[in-house]
Design a protein around this motif. Structure first.
Motif, PDB file in Angstrom:
ATOM      1  N   VAL A  89       9.690  -1.149  10.080  1.00 14.54           N
ATOM      2  CA  VAL A  89       8.928  -1.621   8.928  1.00 14.54           C
ATOM      3  C   VAL A  89       8.574  -3.088   9.150  1.00 14.54           C
ATOM      4  O   VAL A  89       9.466  -3.950   9.224  1.00 14.54           O
ATOM      5  N   VAL A 107      12.362   4.421  11.638  1.00 19.63           N
ATOM      6  CA  VAL A 107      11.112   3.886  11.086  1.00 19.63           C
ATOM      7  C   VAL A 107      11.201   2.365  11.148  1.00 19.63           C
ATOM      8  O   VAL A 107      12.089   1.757  10.541  1.00 19.63           O
ATOM      9  N   GLY A 112       2.312   6.473  12.368  1.00 19.92           N
ATOM     10  CA  GLY A 112       2.202   5.088  11.931  1.00 19.92           C
ATOM     11  C   GLY A 112       1.222   4.948  10.787  1.00 19.92           C
ATOM     12  O   GLY A 112       0.320   5.770  10.612  1.00 19.92           O
ATOM     13  N   TYR A 113       1.420   3.906   9.998  1.00 20.58           N
ATOM     14  CA  TYR A 113       0.541   3.644   8.867  1.00 20.58           C
ATOM     15  C   TYR A 113       0.586   2.163   8.539  1.00 20.58           C
ATOM     16  O   TYR A 113       1.665   1.565   8.468  1.00 20.58           O
ATOM     17  N   SER A 114      -0.600   1.570   8.335  1.00 17.73           N
ATOM     18  CA  SER A 114      -0.692   0.180   7.911  1.00 17.73           C
ATOM     19  C   SER A 114      -1.112   0.156   6.449  1.00 17.73           C
ATOM     20  O   SER A 114      -2.254   0.491   6.125  1.00 17.73           O
ATOM     21  N   ILE A 172       5.466  10.398   6.820  1.00 16.90           N
ATOM     22  CA  ILE A 172       6.624  10.031   7.645  1.00 16.90           C
ATOM     23  C   ILE A 172       7.521  11.241   7.866  1.00 16.90           C
ATOM     24  O   ILE A 172       7.952  11.516   8.995  1.00 16.90           O
ATOM     25  N   TYR A 212       8.573   5.667  14.300  1.00 16.59           N
ATOM     26  CA  TYR A 212       7.399   5.598  13.419  1.00 16.59           C
ATOM     27  C   TYR A 212       7.192   4.123  13.080  1.00 16.59           C
ATOM     28  O   TYR A 212       8.163   3.380  12.865  1.00 16.59           O
ATOM     29  N   VAL A 239       2.665   8.590   1.708  1.00 16.54           N
ATOM     30  CA  VAL A 239       3.338   7.903   2.818  1.00 16.54           C
ATOM     31  C   VAL A 239       4.619   8.640   3.190  1.00 16.54           C
ATOM     32  O   VAL A 239       4.890   8.901   4.373  1.00 16.54           O
ATOM     33  N   TYR A 286       5.537   1.427  10.466  1.00 20.76           N
ATOM     34  CA  TYR A 286       4.965   1.224   9.137  1.00 20.76           C
ATOM     35  C   TYR A 286       4.723  -0.270   8.942  1.00 20.76           C
ATOM     36  O   TYR A 286       5.672  -1.057   8.844  1.00 20.76           O
TER      37      TYR A 286
END
Length: 280
Positions: A191, A189, A161-163, A181, A132, A177, A134
């Motif tokens: 980061v 993950v 995924g996340y920005s 996840i 994942y 969040v 992040y």
């Protein structure tokens, strides 16, 4: 929170298997540089440790430190606490690897965050380990990173995924969040939100996340997405990567390097001299 470019993961089936004793993770030798413990290790041993942590479904995070991290942790109590809570911290900066060698430790080279991420992705493409992402500049940059990693490492399973925005997240956003996840069920993950945010984020989120391992890798996202060029290998080997990055981003980095680099050299010179006296 969109995950349209990632795998859609069905919920895991509940298990009723009896619990078994969890074997210990491989030991990681550590030694302090200016009071910050650094792992005396290499890429393969770090990746073996990550694989072992995933296998036993551990709950750990790993930090990646350059000189900036070492110096900031001496002034930022929250950062120092976050780094102290990690399973271990690898020497990302070439000067830190030199420092460990100068103190008599057997370390061949640094463990560079972007290279660690690349080697992990190469392994995961064969093993099926789930990752994942992040971080990143924005969601489009994160999608670009995802596509480039999948092209470079066919078979790599990036499951989400996340920005995040460039501000502190609210508790409701942090909950969202964590839910995203956990729903994706990653093994690792990555980061990439920079020092000190990523270390503090991992420390704060560790107990909310089911993923066995979190790894903070700073600028690796920008490098692998092709948004920021990396220093030539000769500059990296010579410990001059900071000069290359300063040329790329002078407004953002000049104060950091002007302040931290001389203080690190002076501080380590005192540590080295004290170590020599103790040996004699």
């Amino acid at each position: 929170m969109s995950t349209s470019s990632f795998e859609v993961i069905p919920p895991a089936a509940p298990t009723t298997a009896p619990s078994r004793p969890v074997p210990p993770l491989p030991a990681v030798e550590q030694a302090p540089v200016l009071d910050l413990p650094l792992a005396v290790t290499d890429y393969e041993r770090v990746l073996d440790w990550v694989d072992a942590a995933v296998a036993v479904r551990a709950s750990e995070y790993v930090c990646v430190a350059a000189v900036h991290t070492v110096m900031e942790s001496r002034e930022d109590d929250a950062l120092r606490g976050a780094v102290a809570g990690a399973a271990f911290t690898v020497p990302d900066g070439q000067p830190l690897a030199w420092a460990l060698r100068a103190l008599g430790h057997d370390i061949a080279a640094r463990v560079y965050g972007p290279e660690l991420m690349a080697r992990s992705c190469a392994r995961a493409a064969s093993s099926g380990q789930r990752h994942y992402l992040y971080g990143g500049r924005d969601q489009s940059a994160l999608f670009r990173l995802t596509l480039r990693l999948r092209q470079r490492f066919p078979g790599l399973r990036i499951v989400g995924g996340y920005s995040p925005p460039f501000r502190e997240l609210t508790e409701a956003e942090l909950d969202a969040v964590a839910a995203d996840i956990n729903r994706a069920r990653p093994d690792v993950v990555w980061v990439g939100i920079g020092v000190p945010k990523q270390e503090k984020w991992m420390a704060a989120m560790r107990d909310r996340l089911d993923a066995p391992v979190l790894v903070g890798v700073g600028a690796a996202f920008d490098f692998h997405a092709g948004l920021v060029p990396q220093a030539p290998h000769w500059m990296q080997r010579s410990g001059l990567e900071w000069a290359f990055r300063l040329k790329q981003e002078p407004r953002r980095l000049w104060k950091r390097y002007a302040r931290h680099n001389p203080r690190f050299v002076a501080g380590f010179a005192r540590q080295w001299a004290s170590d020599r006296r103790a040996r004699d």
